[in-house]
Scaffold this motif. Structure first.
Motif, short mmCIF file in Angstrom:
data_model
loop_
_atom_site.label_atom_id
_atom_site.label_comp_id
_atom_site.label_asym_id
_atom_site.label_seq_id
_atom_site.Cartn_x
_atom_site.Cartn_y
_atom_site.Cartn_z
N VAL A 287 0.97 -1.47 0.08
CA VAL A 287 -0.10 -0.08 -0.11
C VAL A 287 0.75 1.16 -0.10
CG1 VAL A 287 -2.00 1.13 1.41
CG2 VAL A 287 -1.84 -1.24 1.18
N GLY A 288 2.06 1.30 0.51
CA GLY A 288 3.01 2.25 0.50
C GLY A 288 2.96 3.00 1.85
N THR A 289 2.47 2.59 2.88
CA THR A 289 2.24 3.37 4.23
C THR A 289 3.74 3.64 4.51
OG1 THR A 289 1.98 1.11 5.12
CG2 THR A 289 0.07 2.69 5.04
N PRO A 290 3.83 4.76 5.11
CA PRO A 290 5.46 5.10 5.57
C PRO A 290 5.82 4.59 6.93
CG PRO A 290 4.03 6.96 5.43
CD PRO A 290 3.32 5.97 5.13
N PHE A 291 5.81 3.53 7.22
CA PHE A 291 5.87 2.96 8.59
C PHE A 291 6.01 1.45 8.93
CE2 PHE A 291 4.80 1.76 12.86
CZ PHE A 291 5.70 2.52 13.83
N THR A 292 6.68 1.08 9.47
CA THR A 292 6.74 -0.48 10.17
C THR A 292 7.08 -0.35 11.48
OG1 THR A 292 9.10 -0.87 9.36
CG2 THR A 292 7.65 -1.18 7.76
N GLY A 293 6.43 -1.30 12.13
CA GLY A 293 6.36 -1.55 13.33
C GLY A 293 4.95 -1.94 13.95
N ALA A 343 -5.19 -6.48 -5.15
CA ALA A 343 -4.76 -6.26 -6.60
C ALA A 343 -4.12 -7.29 -7.41
CB ALA A 343 -4.24 -4.99 -6.84
N LYS A 344 -4.50 -7.53 -8.57
CA LYS A 344 -3.94 -8.62 -9.60
C LYS A 344 -2.22 -8.72 -9.34
CE LYS A 344 -3.74 -10.64 -14.05
NZ LYS A 344 -3.92 -10.55 -15.45
N GLY A 345 -1.53 -9.81 -8.91
CA GLY A 345 -0.36 -9.60 -8.77
C GLY A 345 0.16 -9.38 -7.39
N LYS A 346 -0.57 -9.02 -6.38
CA LYS A 346 -0.35 -8.81 -5.03
C LYS A 346 -0.88 -9.91 -4.11
CE LYS A 346 0.71 -3.68 -5.33
NZ LYS A 346 0.45 -2.16 -4.85
N LEU A 347 -2.14 -10.34 -4.52
CA LEU A 347 -2.44 -11.32 -3.57
C LEU A 347 -1.36 -12.61 -3.69
CD1 LEU A 347 -6.28 -11.63 -4.37
CD2 LEU A 347 -5.33 -11.16 -2.29
#
Length: 493
Positions: A287-293, A343-347
């Motif tokens: 999705v592009g969310t700018p955080f991990t944790g 989306a196609k290719g991400k599942l």
């Protein structure tokens, strides 16, 4: 249904030919098919086993006939013919399920509701829409949005063909269920065809004081009691405003505690999604969310004054539980990209092995379910590199649900070994859920995949369910093999 000759004119295939001719007379020959490719398409769904069999070039358990009725009266005729010949009926909506619900292990008739796709009535005074069961959600939503309304049910399968009938038959949840409820909360009335081909209609409002609730008996029945052909659903106004929040937490359990405080304070955000560290990495990639944790995203919607109040109150609660505010952007990015994981290719796709659990429990049980499942999957299957990720995506006044997955990057090459490993992973994960206060699933349905756990979940109550099934469907022809109800009473013809 046994061997048959392609022409269906003589020999063992004569019965198939007879059934095909009767179906054609009932709904039109152009809406009846015995083409092998189409039968495979009818049986396939989004389950890992279905995708894996296709990846390996193997057949999915398929029906003998595919039919597309165009009205409730035609559904009646199909069920009457099936009852006459004791032939299984497998109802198909959009085929977006993940539990093998469209598999036809005993052959029979795939009853595709794709032609039942009309809006029957839009009651703008009561905010109720009545529509046929084969209508796809996005198609309905476009019409409603033009009138400032919404059916606030946006499942992950929204753009994969999910239909109104499927929403209710599998007790579906959407991303805003925390405020607006699941499909079972939105449905007010159903029309359904039951064996041996009779139509019943529940009350125009959910039954509160008129005895047992017939409506909720159909809800979650996954075609095992009858074919839902028409539904009336509660609508809501499109919200005036939306606001987004996001928080990081030192660990996932602090995030669970924040969610618990929000819900037990009786605040009503439309979305709370809490991602563990591993799942937030997936979210960033997809999705592009700018955080991990350990990440929580929140959305509030409705009247602007209400939104302002709730966002301030939720921020205070989340921070009191150890959360650090990340501002609105992470939540907004998530909302705008919420369908990207599908989306196609991400599942996820074979040869990768994966399984999506979903369980629900009271708040006091949620932390130990998470710990037990993560430990069970990653330790018992560490030799094959099993990974476990989770997020918490639907919240209730009394608890929450865990949407968790296992992944194995390099499963066995042999199909029998791979499917056996897949089933063992499910055994371990579901048993850990049940042992720690959870359920076998929350909103994906039961289908063929989880039917073996129904007796464990319900105990002696499952015998009552089987008694109801036997009373409504004495020949066992309605979607046999699903929900743990077993084969048709008469076996294959």
């Amino acid at each position: 249904m046994g061997e048959n000759r392609p022409d269906g004119v003589s020999g063992p295939g004569f019965l198939h030919g007879q059934i095909e001719r009767e179906l054609a007379a009932a709904i039109g020959a152009e809406h009846v098919s015995r083409e092998p490719v189409e039968l495979q398409q009818q049986a396939a769904d989004w389950s890992w086993v279905s995708k894996y069999l296709q990846y390996k070039g193997l057949e999915v358990p398929a029906p003998d006939f595919a039919v597309r009725p165009g009205s409730t009266a035609e559904v009646e005729r199909v069920v009457q013919i099936a009852s006459d010949y004791k032939v299984p009926v497998i109802t198909r909506g959009g085929g977006s399920g993940t539990q093998g619900g469209t598999f036809a292990p005993y052959g029979g008739i795939s009853l595709d509701l794709g032609r039942l796709n009309a809006i029957v009535d839009l009651d703008e005074e009561s905010l109720v829409v009545t529509a046929q069961a084969g209508l796809e959600g996005p198609v309905l939503e476009q019409t409603l949005n033009e009138k400032g309304l919404t059916l606030a049910h946006y499942p992950g399968s929204y753009h994969l063909g999910a239909t109104l009938g499927g929403y209710v038959a599998a007790r579906g949840s959407g991303v805003v269920s925390t405020k607006y409820g699941k499909a079972e909360d939105m449905v007010l009335q159903v029309e359904a065809v039951v064996p041996p081909g009779r139509t019943v209609k529940t009350l125009p409002v959910p039954s509160h004081a008129s005895g047992p609730d017939l409506l909720q008996t159909f809800v979650g029945s996954e075609g095992t009691l009858g074919v839902i052909t028409e539904l009336s659903m509660r609508l809501d106004p499109l919200p005036e405003a939306r606001a987004f929040l996001s928080f990081s937490f030192p660990d996932v359990f602090a995030g669970v505690e924040a969610g618990r405080r929000i819900m037990t304070s009786r605040l009503r955000p439309s979305v709370i999604r809490l991602y563990d560290t591993a799942d937030s990495v997936k979210l960033k990639d997809w999705v592009g969310t700018p955080f991990t944790g350990n990440l929580m995203v929140v959305m509030c919607d409705g009247d602007q004054a209400l939104v302002d109040y709730e966002t301030a109150a939720i921020t205070a609660v989340a921070e009191s539980a150890g959360g650090t505010s990340l501002g609105p952007d992470v939540g907004r990015i998530w909302w705008e990209g919420k369908y990207e994981p599908y989306a196609k290719g991400k599942l996820p796709q074979p040869p990768l092995m994966y399984g999506t659990f979903d369980t629900v429990a009271r708040f006091r049980d949620i932390p130990r379910i998470y710990r037990a499942k993560k430990e069970a999957i990653e330790s018992q299957f560490g030799d094959v590199g099993a990974r476990y990720t989770a997020h918490f995506s639907h919240w209730f006044p009394w608890g929450a649900m865990i949407y968790d997955r296992f992944y194995i990057d390099e499963p066995p090459a042999d199909p029998a070994e791979a499917i056996a490993l897949h089933d063992r992973l499910w055994d371990v994960g579901v048993e850990a859920s049940i042992a720690n206060g959870g359920t076998i699933n929350e909103h994906h349905g039961v289908g063929l995949k989880l039917g073996r756990f129904m007796r464990t979940q319900y105990g002696t109550g499952f015998e009552l369910m089987k008694g109801l099934k036997a009373a409504w469907d004495p020949d066992g022809i309605m979607n046999p093999g699903k929900l743990g109800f077993g084969p048709p009473s008469i076996g294959r013809v």
